[in-house]
Enzyme design. Structure first.
Site, PDB file in Angstrom:
ATOM      1  N   ASN A  37      53.363  45.499  36.381  1.00 27.95           N
ATOM      2  CA  ASN A  37      53.405  44.675  37.560  1.00 27.95           C
ATOM      3  C   ASN A  37      54.638  43.778  37.915  1.00 27.95           C
ATOM      4  O   ASN A  37      55.195  43.020  36.887  1.00 27.95           O
ATOM      5  CB  ASN A  37      52.106  43.523  37.507  1.00 27.95           C
ATOM      6  CG  ASN A  37      51.756  43.314  38.685  1.00 27.95           C
ATOM      7  OD1 ASN A  37      52.150  43.952  39.734  1.00 27.95           O
ATOM      8  ND2 ASN A  37      50.498  42.432  38.748  1.00 27.95           N
ATOM      9  N   HIS A 122      35.465  38.230  35.940  1.00 30.69           N
ATOM     10  CA  HIS A 122      36.076  36.995  36.388  1.00 30.69           C
ATOM     11  C   HIS A 122      35.584  36.124  37.532  1.00 30.69           C
ATOM     12  O   HIS A 122      35.739  36.669  38.577  1.00 30.69           O
ATOM     13  CB  HIS A 122      37.635  37.446  36.950  1.00 30.69           C
ATOM     14  CG  HIS A 122      38.686  38.027  35.969  1.00 30.69           C
ATOM     15  ND1 HIS A 122      40.033  37.938  36.106  1.00 30.69           N
ATOM     16  CD2 HIS A 122      38.202  38.613  34.690  1.00 30.69           C
ATOM     17  CE1 HIS A 122      40.496  38.114  34.956  1.00 30.69           C
ATOM     18  NE2 HIS A 122      39.581  38.772  33.983  1.00 30.69           N
ATOM     19  N   ARG A 147      34.814  35.389  32.658  1.00 32.03           N
ATOM     20  CA  ARG A 147      35.884  34.343  32.488  1.00 32.03           C
ATOM     21  C   ARG A 147      35.559  33.367  33.651  1.00 32.03           C
ATOM     22  O   ARG A 147      35.511  33.596  34.829  1.00 32.03           O
ATOM     23  CB  ARG A 147      37.180  35.229  32.625  1.00 32.03           C
ATOM     24  CG  ARG A 147      38.436  34.206  32.320  1.00 32.03           C
ATOM     25  CD  ARG A 147      39.611  35.123  32.754  1.00 32.03           C
ATOM     26  NE  ARG A 147      39.953  34.956  34.153  1.00 32.03           N
ATOM     27  CZ  ARG A 147      41.431  35.280  34.530  1.00 32.03           C
ATOM     28  NH1 ARG A 147      41.958  36.040  33.564  1.00 32.03           N
ATOM     29  NH2 ARG A 147      41.548  35.485  35.776  1.00 32.03           N
ATOM     30  N   HIS A 312      43.513  43.345  27.462  1.00 27.59           N
ATOM     31  CA  HIS A 312      43.888  43.110  28.713  1.00 27.59           C
ATOM     32  C   HIS A 312      43.222  44.228  29.654  1.00 27.59           C
ATOM     33  O   HIS A 312      43.495  45.386  29.259  1.00 27.59           O
ATOM     34  CB  HIS A 312      45.438  43.007  28.909  1.00 27.59           C
ATOM     35  CG  HIS A 312      45.856  42.599  30.350  1.00 27.59           C
ATOM     36  ND1 HIS A 312      47.151  42.791  30.700  1.00 27.59           N
ATOM     37  CD2 HIS A 312      45.574  41.733  31.258  1.00 27.59           C
ATOM     38  CE1 HIS A 312      47.518  42.315  31.887  1.00 27.59           C
ATOM     39  NE2 HIS A 312      46.378  41.519  32.061  1.00 27.59           N
ATOM     40  N   ASP A 316      46.143  45.161  37.775  1.00 22.24           N
ATOM     41  CA  ASP A 316      47.239  45.826  37.698  1.00 22.24           C
ATOM     42  C   ASP A 316      47.495  46.859  36.583  1.00 22.24           C
ATOM     43  O   ASP A 316      48.665  47.529  36.326  1.00 22.24           O
ATOM     44  CB  ASP A 316      48.432  44.904  37.775  1.00 22.24           C
ATOM     45  CG  ASP A 316      48.110  43.678  36.701  1.00 22.24           C
ATOM     46  OD1 ASP A 316      47.466  42.802  37.023  1.00 22.24           O
ATOM     47  OD2 ASP A 316      48.944  43.753  35.674  1.00 22.24           O
ATOM     48  N   TRP A 402      54.566  31.007  34.616  1.00 20.84           N
ATOM     49  CA  TRP A 402      53.513  31.096  35.864  1.00 20.84           C
ATOM     50  C   TRP A 402      52.493  31.572  34.796  1.00 20.84           C
ATOM     51  O   TRP A 402      52.472  32.584  33.892  1.00 20.84           O
ATOM     52  CB  TRP A 402      53.917  32.222  36.619  1.00 20.84           C
ATOM     53  CG  TRP A 402      52.923  32.660  37.398  1.00 20.84           C
ATOM     54  CD1 TRP A 402      52.200  31.911  38.493  1.00 20.84           C
ATOM     55  CD2 TRP A 402      51.891  33.885  37.466  1.00 20.84           C
ATOM     56  NE1 TRP A 402      51.069  32.674  39.051  1.00 20.84           N
ATOM     57  CE2 TRP A 402      51.061  33.654  38.530  1.00 20.84           C
ATOM     58  CE3 TRP A 402      51.986  35.082  36.532  1.00 20.84           C
ATOM     59  CZ2 TRP A 402      49.943  34.622  38.357  1.00 20.84           C
ATOM     60  CZ3 TRP A 402      51.015  35.911  36.932  1.00 20.84           C
ATOM     61  CH2 TRP A 402      49.940  35.922  37.743  1.00 20.84           C
TER      62      TRP A 402
HETATM   63  C1  CS2 Z   1      45.753  37.569  33.464  1.00 20.62           C
HETATM   64  C2  CS2 Z   1      46.205  38.773  34.427  1.00 20.62           C
HETATM   65  O1  CS2 Z   1      43.960  39.165  33.214  1.00 20.62           O
HETATM   66  C3  CS2 Z   1      44.514  38.143  32.771  1.00 20.62           C
HETATM   67  O2  CS2 Z   1      44.238  37.743  31.675  1.00 20.62           O
HETATM   68  O3  CS2 Z   1      46.581  37.173  32.565  1.00 20.62           O
HETATM   69  O4  CS2 Z   1      45.976  38.601  35.539  1.00 20.62           O
HETATM   70  C4  CS2 Z   1      47.869  38.693  34.538  1.00 20.62           C
HETATM   71  O5  CS2 Z   1      48.470  37.562  35.254  1.00 20.62           O
HETATM   72  C5  CS2 Z   1      48.358  40.059  35.293  1.00 20.62           C
HETATM   73  O6  CS2 Z   1      47.903  41.182  34.653  1.00 20.62           O
HETATM   74  C6  CS2 Z   1      49.629  40.246  35.514  1.00 20.62           C
HETATM   75  O7  CS2 Z   1      50.209  41.067  36.216  1.00 20.62           O
HETATM   76 MG    MG Z   2      45.560  36.572  30.774  1.00 16.17          MG
END
Ligand code: CS2
Ligand code: MG
Length: 402
Positions: A37, A122, A147, A312, A316, A402
């Site tokens: 990303n 989420h 989450r 994860h 993206d 960030w």
């Molecule tokens: C995040 C993501 O999903 C997560 O836990 O940390 O949204 C992350 O910010 C993005 O994948 C970044 O591209």
């Molecule tokens: Mg994360």
């Protein structure tokens, strides 16, 4: 079975995805996600200009040898671009091997260790009440794990609060947007969110939270301690994980489980954290950590230290890597949870897939290979559109995480 053709597809059905397609001389093809990303085109070039010429004519069945060839042969080891490119090749070759075997990939990885893959969604909102309203929707959809991310009073924006509640896409502009952050305001607001969530909905659902790399170790210790009464499933990326020792301090102060690793791209990034048992879940993902082959090594090391996986799975990461993740998740003994940020209908149309959601679990399906395809004609309708992740500054202007 020789590799005959290698293509790198770039498409942007609402956000950019990079997909590697490897075709053999028997006409069998495999897909690999190569999306990074905000830096997508770097991986496109790495694959097209540096990897593809070396792979043509190689035996597609030699997954490990090709992995070692690309890893050791690059000389310049590791890093997100290299390991995402290797991951895409690895995924595509496993897809081919399973298609040739006529089996869903998880059967080649030792078969399934569980009925399905528990996922988390989420829920997010501008206020605590709005977030809890979203949480109720996810409970209604059958999620066992959710989450929670909420807006912080006095701050214009914060991580994880999206305009569109089902799909969170942070890469939102042609040049990085600038967010402003206040740790003090954030630390005051998060415990209230979970106190209210538990008071309203009880303890039947796993609750998770992503700090997104924004605290110091002692601030993370303070937050972990303040959340203990609400029994989180995990507190994610509490601090930037460049320095594993930071987690020793957090561990001294709190029993809230810790998750780290979505920005890691190799076993070397997580080794100390795991050997010292400084974390409880490892968040590395197939697309950024060298593919299925390398993720199996990471999971095996984690298992020695009672650490579970929690890969994860944001929007993206394409449906190709979600499909690969599910076969991996089914097949390992120390699976914990899988992040599942749903893709939009236009993305799902470009990447038709067999994985399905039911009662809080995903299953990859029983078709041969990964169970995902790429509609190249449709993909063509969505040309690449540059997009950056935001940057973050403190209220005094200091550039921050960030
Ligand atoms: C995040 C993501 O999903 C997560 O836990 O940390 O949204 C992350 O910010 C993005 O994948 C970044 O591209
Ligand atoms: Mg994360």
């Amino acid at each position: 079975m020789k590799i005959r053709d290698i293509r790198v597809n770039v498409t942007c059905p609402g956000r950019n995805f990079i997909t590697l397609k490897i075709t053999t001389d028997d006409g069998v093809y495999g897909l690999g996600d190569a999306t990074l990303n905000g830096r997508e085109l770097a991986v496109v070039s790495y694959l097209q200009d540096h990897v593809a010429p070396c792979l043509i004519g190689r035996d597609a069945h030699q997954i490990e040898d090709i992995w070692q060839y690309l890893y050791r042969g690059a000389y310049w080891r590791r890093g997100p671009v290299t390991m995402t490119a290797i991951a895409a090749v690895d995924m595509a070759l496993w897809d081919i091997k399973a298609k040739v075997a006529g089996l869903p990939l998880y059967q080649l990885l030792g078969g399934r260790c569980r009925e399905g893959v528990m996922v988390y969604g989420h829920a997010n909102g501008g206020t605590v009440d709005e977030t809890l309203g979203e949480m109720e929707k996810y409970m209604g959809l059958g999620y066992k794990a959710i989450r929670l991310q909420t807006g912080v009073p006095g701050m214009k924006s914060t991580y994880g609060v999206s305009k569109d509640k089902m799909y969170y896409e942070p890469a939102d502009a042609d040049l990085p947007t600038e967010n402003v952050w206040s740790t003090e305001k954030y630390l005051d607001s998060v415990p209230k969110l979970f106190e209210k969530a538990r008071a309203k909905f009880g303890f039947d659902h796993h609750l998770l939270h992503d700090v997104h790399h924004r605290l110091t170790p002692i601030e993370a210790a303070r937050l972990g301690k303040s959340l203990e009464p609400y029994r989180l499933f995990w507190l994610e990326d509490a601090v930037v994980a460049d320095n594993p020792e930071s987690f020793r301090l957090i561990r001294q102060h709190t029993t809230t489980p810790l998750a780290v690793g979505e920005v890691f791209n190799s076993i070397h990034d997580c080794r100390q954290l795991m050997q010292e048992q400084l974390i409880d879940y490892i968040r590395c993902t197939i697309v950024h950590a060298g593919g299925i082959s390398h993720m199996r090594r990471i999971a095996s090391l984690a298992d020695l230290y009672n650490i579970r996986t929690g890969s994860h799975g944001a929007t993206d990461l394409s449906p190709v890597s979600m499909a690969a993740a599910l076969h991996f998740d089914l097949s390992i003994p120390n699976f914990g949870i899988q992040e599942y940020m749903r893709h939009t209908a236009e993305t799902d149309a470009v990447f038709p897939h067999t994985y399905s959601f039911k009662d809080g679990y995903l299953h990859p399906g029983e078709g041969p290979g990964l169970g995902v395809d790429l509609d190249e004609a449709l993909a063509e309708k969505y040309p690449y559109k540059r997009a950056y992740l935001p940057v973050n500054r403190l209220q005094d202007g200091t550039l921050y995480n960030w």
